[in-house]
Design an enzyme around this catalytic site. Sequence first.
Site, PDB file in Angstrom:
ATOM      1  CG  ASP A  62      -1.705   1.097   1.303  1.00  0.00           C
ATOM      2  OD1 ASP A  62      -1.791   2.150   0.779  1.00  0.00           O
ATOM      3  OD2 ASP A  62      -2.848   1.024   2.050  1.00  0.00           O
ATOM      4  CB  ALA A  85      -0.609   3.295  -7.315  1.00  0.00           C
ATOM      5  CB  THR A 103      -5.032   6.244  -2.746  1.00  0.00           C
ATOM      6  OG1 THR A 103      -5.798   5.285  -1.931  1.00  0.00           O
ATOM      7  CG2 THR A 103      -4.389   5.663  -3.695  1.00  0.00           C
ATOM      8  CB  THR A 128      -5.799  13.359 -15.005  1.00  0.00           C
ATOM      9  OG1 THR A 128      -6.916  13.495 -15.873  1.00  0.00           O
ATOM     10  CG2 THR A 128      -6.005  13.751 -13.558  1.00  0.00           C
ATOM     11  CG  ASP A 129      -7.437  15.598 -19.623  1.00  0.00           C
ATOM     12  OD1 ASP A 129      -7.690  14.849 -18.799  1.00  0.00           O
ATOM     13  OD2 ASP A 129      -7.742  15.661 -20.714  1.00  0.00           O
ATOM     14  CD  GLU A 130     -11.018  13.761 -15.140  1.00  0.00           C
ATOM     15  OE1 GLU A 130     -11.645  14.231 -13.984  1.00  0.00           O
ATOM     16  OE2 GLU A 130     -11.251  12.854 -15.721  1.00  0.00           O
ATOM     17  CE1 TYR A 155      -8.140  10.313 -10.500  1.00  0.00           C
ATOM     18  CE2 TYR A 155      -9.220  11.835 -12.300  1.00  0.00           C
ATOM     19  CZ  TYR A 155      -8.244  10.865 -11.889  1.00  0.00           C
ATOM     20  OH  TYR A 155      -7.246  10.522 -12.742  1.00  0.00           O
ATOM     21  CB  SER A 156      -9.782  16.677 -11.253  1.00  0.00           C
ATOM     22  OG  SER A 156     -10.881  17.178 -10.822  1.00  0.00           O
ATOM     23  CB  ALA A 157      -9.657  18.295  -5.963  1.00  0.00           C
ATOM     24  CB  SER A 158      -7.166  13.521  -4.780  1.00  0.00           C
ATOM     25  OG  SER A 158      -7.627  13.055  -6.032  1.00  0.00           O
ATOM     26  CE  LYS A 159      -3.588  11.408 -10.697  1.00  0.00           C
ATOM     27  NZ  LYS A 159      -2.597  10.445 -10.644  1.00  0.00           N
ATOM     28  CG  ASN A 184     -11.041  10.654 -20.777  1.00  0.00           C
ATOM     29  OD1 ASN A 184     -10.739  11.863 -20.647  1.00  0.00           O
ATOM     30  ND2 ASN A 184     -12.218   9.979 -20.351  1.00  0.00           N
ATOM     31  NE  ARG A 278     -18.859  11.299 -13.786  1.00  0.00           N
ATOM     32  CZ  ARG A 278     -17.873  10.901 -14.610  1.00  0.00           C
ATOM     33  NH1 ARG A 278     -17.061  11.790 -15.206  1.00  0.00           N
ATOM     34  NH2 ARG A 278     -17.784   9.556 -14.552  1.00  0.00           N
TER      35      ARG A 278
HETATM   36  P1  NAD Z   1      -6.632   1.976 -12.326  1.00  0.00           P
HETATM   37  O1  NAD Z   1      -7.844   2.191 -11.445  1.00  0.00           O
HETATM   38  O2  NAD Z   1      -7.066   1.137 -13.746  1.00  0.00           O
HETATM   39  O3  NAD Z   1      -5.602   1.394 -11.706  1.00  0.00           O
HETATM   40  C1  NAD Z   1      -5.103   1.904 -10.593  1.00  0.00           C
HETATM   41  C2  NAD Z   1      -4.220   0.683  -9.772  1.00  0.00           C
HETATM   42  O4  NAD Z   1      -3.679   1.323  -8.275  1.00  0.00           O
HETATM   43  C3  NAD Z   1      -4.877  -0.544  -9.475  1.00  0.00           C
HETATM   44  O5  NAD Z   1      -4.205  -1.638  -9.768  1.00  0.00           O
HETATM   45  C4  NAD Z   1      -4.939  -0.427  -7.815  1.00  0.00           C
HETATM   46  O6  NAD Z   1      -4.932  -1.730  -7.251  1.00  0.00           O
HETATM   47  C5  NAD Z   1      -3.784   0.547  -7.593  1.00  0.00           C
HETATM   48  N1  NAD Z   1      -3.765   1.101  -6.206  1.00  0.00           N
HETATM   49  C6  NAD Z   1      -5.017   1.793  -5.637  1.00  0.00           C
HETATM   50  N2  NAD Z   1      -4.619   2.171  -4.499  1.00  0.00           N
HETATM   51  C7  NAD Z   1      -3.370   1.652  -4.080  1.00  0.00           C
HETATM   52  C8  NAD Z   1      -2.752   1.919  -3.142  1.00  0.00           C
HETATM   53  N3  NAD Z   1      -2.908   2.500  -1.827  1.00  0.00           N
HETATM   54  N4  NAD Z   1      -1.194   1.361  -3.024  1.00  0.00           N
HETATM   55  C9  NAD Z   1      -0.719   0.730  -4.222  1.00  0.00           C
HETATM   56  N5  NAD Z   1      -1.495   0.364  -5.265  1.00  0.00           N
HETATM   57  C10 NAD Z   1      -2.909   1.119  -5.373  1.00  0.00           C
HETATM   58  O7  NAD Z   1      -6.388   3.359 -13.020  1.00  0.00           O
HETATM   59  P2  NAD Z   1      -5.668   3.794 -14.446  1.00  0.00           P
HETATM   60  O8  NAD Z   1      -6.938   4.016 -15.283  1.00  0.00           O
HETATM   61  O9  NAD Z   1      -4.740   2.521 -14.976  1.00  0.00           O
HETATM   62  O10 NAD Z   1      -5.018   5.110 -14.070  1.00  0.00           O
HETATM   63  C11 NAD Z   1      -3.523   5.074 -13.550  1.00  0.00           C
HETATM   64  C12 NAD Z   1      -3.087   6.452 -13.552  1.00  0.00           C
HETATM   65  O11 NAD Z   1      -3.281   7.303 -14.668  1.00  0.00           O
HETATM   66  C13 NAD Z   1      -3.994   6.939 -12.421  1.00  0.00           C
HETATM   67  O12 NAD Z   1      -2.838   7.847 -11.603  1.00  0.00           O
HETATM   68  C14 NAD Z   1      -4.726   8.153 -12.889  1.00  0.00           C
HETATM   69  O13 NAD Z   1      -4.998   9.034 -12.047  1.00  0.00           O
HETATM   70  C15 NAD Z   1      -3.958   8.303 -14.318  1.00  0.00           C
HETATM   71  N6  NAD Z   1      -4.972   8.679 -15.457  1.00  0.00           N
HETATM   72  C16 NAD Z   1      -5.882   7.808 -15.933  1.00  0.00           C
HETATM   73  C17 NAD Z   1      -6.605   8.229 -16.969  1.00  0.00           C
HETATM   74  C18 NAD Z   1      -7.414   7.260 -17.536  1.00  0.00           C
HETATM   75  O14 NAD Z   1      -8.225   7.650 -18.667  1.00  0.00           O
HETATM   76  N7  NAD Z   1      -7.601   5.956 -17.209  1.00  0.00           N
HETATM   77  C19 NAD Z   1      -6.219   9.304 -17.684  1.00  0.00           C
HETATM   78  C20 NAD Z   1      -5.587  10.107 -17.018  1.00  0.00           C
HETATM   79  C21 NAD Z   1      -4.564   9.920 -15.959  1.00  0.00           C
HETATM   80  O1  TDX Z   2     -21.777   5.209 -17.600  1.00  0.00           O
HETATM   81  C1  TDX Z   2     -21.253   6.238 -18.246  1.00  0.00           C
HETATM   82  N1  TDX Z   2     -21.841   7.357 -19.003  1.00  0.00           N
HETATM   83  C2  TDX Z   2     -21.283   8.284 -19.274  1.00  0.00           C
HETATM   84  O2  TDX Z   2     -22.022   9.059 -19.921  1.00  0.00           O
HETATM   85  C3  TDX Z   2     -19.894   6.658 -17.696  1.00  0.00           C
HETATM   86  C4  TDX Z   2     -19.131   5.568 -16.851  1.00  0.00           C
HETATM   87  C5  TDX Z   2     -19.336   7.787 -18.068  1.00  0.00           C
HETATM   88  N2  TDX Z   2     -20.185   8.685 -18.897  1.00  0.00           N
HETATM   89  C6  TDX Z   2     -19.427   9.910 -19.292  1.00  0.00           C
HETATM   90  C7  TDX Z   2     -18.809  10.831 -18.120  1.00  0.00           C
HETATM   91  C8  TDX Z   2     -17.750  11.549 -18.743  1.00  0.00           C
HETATM   92  O3  TDX Z   2     -18.010  12.671 -19.417  1.00  0.00           O
HETATM   93  O4  TDX Z   2     -18.396   9.419 -20.277  1.00  0.00           O
HETATM   94  C9  TDX Z   2     -17.036  10.378 -19.897  1.00  0.00           C
HETATM   95  C10 TDX Z   2     -16.065   9.311 -19.670  1.00  0.00           C
HETATM   96  O5  TDX Z   2     -16.467   8.869 -18.255  1.00  0.00           O
HETATM   97  P1  TDX Z   2     -15.213   8.229 -17.352  1.00  0.00           P
HETATM   98  O6  TDX Z   2     -15.008   6.751 -18.373  1.00  0.00           O
HETATM   99  O7  TDX Z   2     -15.694   8.059 -16.060  1.00  0.00           O
HETATM  100  O8  TDX Z   2     -13.889   8.999 -17.530  1.00  0.00           O
HETATM  101  P2  TDX Z   2     -13.776  10.584 -16.837  1.00  0.00           P
HETATM  102  O9  TDX Z   2     -14.703  10.776 -16.050  1.00  0.00           O
HETATM  103  O10 TDX Z   2     -13.702  11.533 -18.175  1.00  0.00           O
HETATM  104  O11 TDX Z   2     -12.195  10.458 -16.317  1.00  0.00           O
HETATM  105  C11 TDX Z   2     -11.074   9.536 -17.108  1.00  0.00           C
HETATM  106  O12 TDX Z   2     -10.114  10.300 -17.826  1.00  0.00           O
HETATM  107  C12 TDX Z   2      -9.434  11.021 -16.881  1.00  0.00           C
HETATM  108  C13 TDX Z   2     -10.593   8.639 -16.098  1.00  0.00           C
HETATM  109  O13 TDX Z   2     -11.455   8.004 -15.181  1.00  0.00           O
HETATM  110  C14 TDX Z   2      -9.806   9.406 -15.028  1.00  0.00           C
HETATM  111  O14 TDX Z   2      -9.030   8.494 -14.266  1.00  0.00           O
HETATM  112  C15 TDX Z   2      -8.400  10.306 -15.803  1.00  0.00           C
HETATM  113  O15 TDX Z   2      -7.865  11.035 -15.151  1.00  0.00           O
END
Ligand code: NAD
Ligand code: TDX
Length: 338
Positions: A62, A85, A103, A128-130, A155-159, A184, A278
């Site tokens: 962790d 993570a 986290t 993230t761009d968020e 989420y984005s505030a924590s990032k 995304n 949302r």
């Molecule tokens: P994900 O949720 O698929 O994976 C997150 C991983 O982190 C998981 O395997 C989980 O077990 C691990 N994790 C969570 N808490 C933990 C902890 N306390 N200690 C150790 N491991 C822990 O996420 P993702 O979509 O692969 O995103 C990865 C990174 O990229 C994140 O930092 C996210 O903010 C960033 N990001 C994601 C997207 C996207 O579109 N998915 C876009 C922009 C940025």
């Molecule tokens: O069921 C749905 N219906 C819907 O309309 C879901 C799950 C999402 N949405 C919309 C919300 C968003 O506008 O689709 C868009 C994409 O949603 P998500 O897949 O939840 O992504 P988003 O909120 O854009 O955030 C993602 O991109 C930036 C990742 O989850 C983040 O981790 C990353 O930082």
Amino acid sequence: MKRENVLITGGAGFIGGNFVHYMMNKYPQYNIYNLDLLTYAGDLTKHREMEGRRNYHFIKADITEREAINSLFEQEKFDYVVHFAAESHVDRSITDPSIFVRTNVLGTQVLLDAALKVDVKKFVHVSTDEVYGELDFDPATFFTEESPLQPNSPYSASKASSDLLVRAYHATYGLPVNITRCTNNYGPYQFPEKLIPLTISRVLNDEKVQVYGDGKNIRDWLHVLDHCAAIDLVMHKGVTGEVYNIGGHNERSNLDVVKTIIRTLGKSEELIEFVTDRLGHDKRYAIDPAKIEKLGWRPTFTFETGIAQTIEWYLNINWWSEQVKLLNYRKFTHLTEN
Ligand code: NAD
Ligand code: TDX
């Protein structure tokens, strides 16, 4: 010559998991350490092929547990840290922000402290761009690395908070860092709570696809393998202390994305259901990738080629359909109570 030790946090998740595969294939001379807590989003079956390889190591830990993380860093002397993570789902952060702060903010700070003690060559923080907030629908506007941080969801505030800590550890202690902010992601192994994999599973099962609000919100879609290549470049060639935005000029409205998936799978648009929006739903994200392009990166996937490949992947992988069944993915949307 000493083998470089690369720590990848969150390597059992979607993007981190793809990055583990990418690095294992491209750099057999590196020792890859995948550190992950295996939360609901972490899954190791995607790494079955790696098990037993001399240069692949999995560590269940962790990132918020300071003592465990410190002793791991002292033991393994990591050369690079690539930090994925996190808690990553916006809907979940609206329901329960606390775990996001723990986290994403505390976990990042624990890693930064540990990295300082062992003299890493580079700490890459995947953000993230968020963190920039939202854009309006004017297609001429983009986020740049200079855009102000104006996050709108917990989420984005924590990032954004974690980004600021990374920046401060560079300015104050000289830790060699980069921050990447991407759009995304989509592609293989994405957890079926996010729009694209959730839509694919629902359409395949002839279930309603829930589009939030009017479906006009826009996201800029980046194939996860293009993202991995960009992080590799930043890790090895990024100017220390710099932020790099990673995006693909692949803007689509959510409704367009859903319709594309329905069309590709040969199903009816009657599956679309417009549902309550949302909270704090950002209108549009889009990135100007000029800075990372100057470093030598270009996306290789268009949205059309990427989504076709992604749908094909999900259709052919039993692992994923088993996961979907096991996880009862429906409970992860913001409409749980509906
Ligand atoms: P994900 O949720 O698929 O994976 C997150 C991983 O982190 C998981 O395997 C989980 O077990 C691990 N994790 C969570 N808490 C933990 C902890 N306390 N200690 C150790 N491991 C822990 O996420 P993702 O979509 O692969 O995103 C990865 C990174 O990229 C994140 O930092 C996210 O903010 C960033 N990001 C994601 C997207 C996207 O579109 N998915 C876009 C922009 C940025
Ligand atoms: O069921 C749905 N219906 C819907 O309309 C879901 C799950 C999402 N949405 C919309 C919300 C968003 O506008 O689709 C868009 C994409 O949603 P998500 O897949 O939840 O992504 P988003 O909120 O854009 O955030 C993602 O991109 C930036 C990742 O989850 C983040 O981790 C990353 O930082």
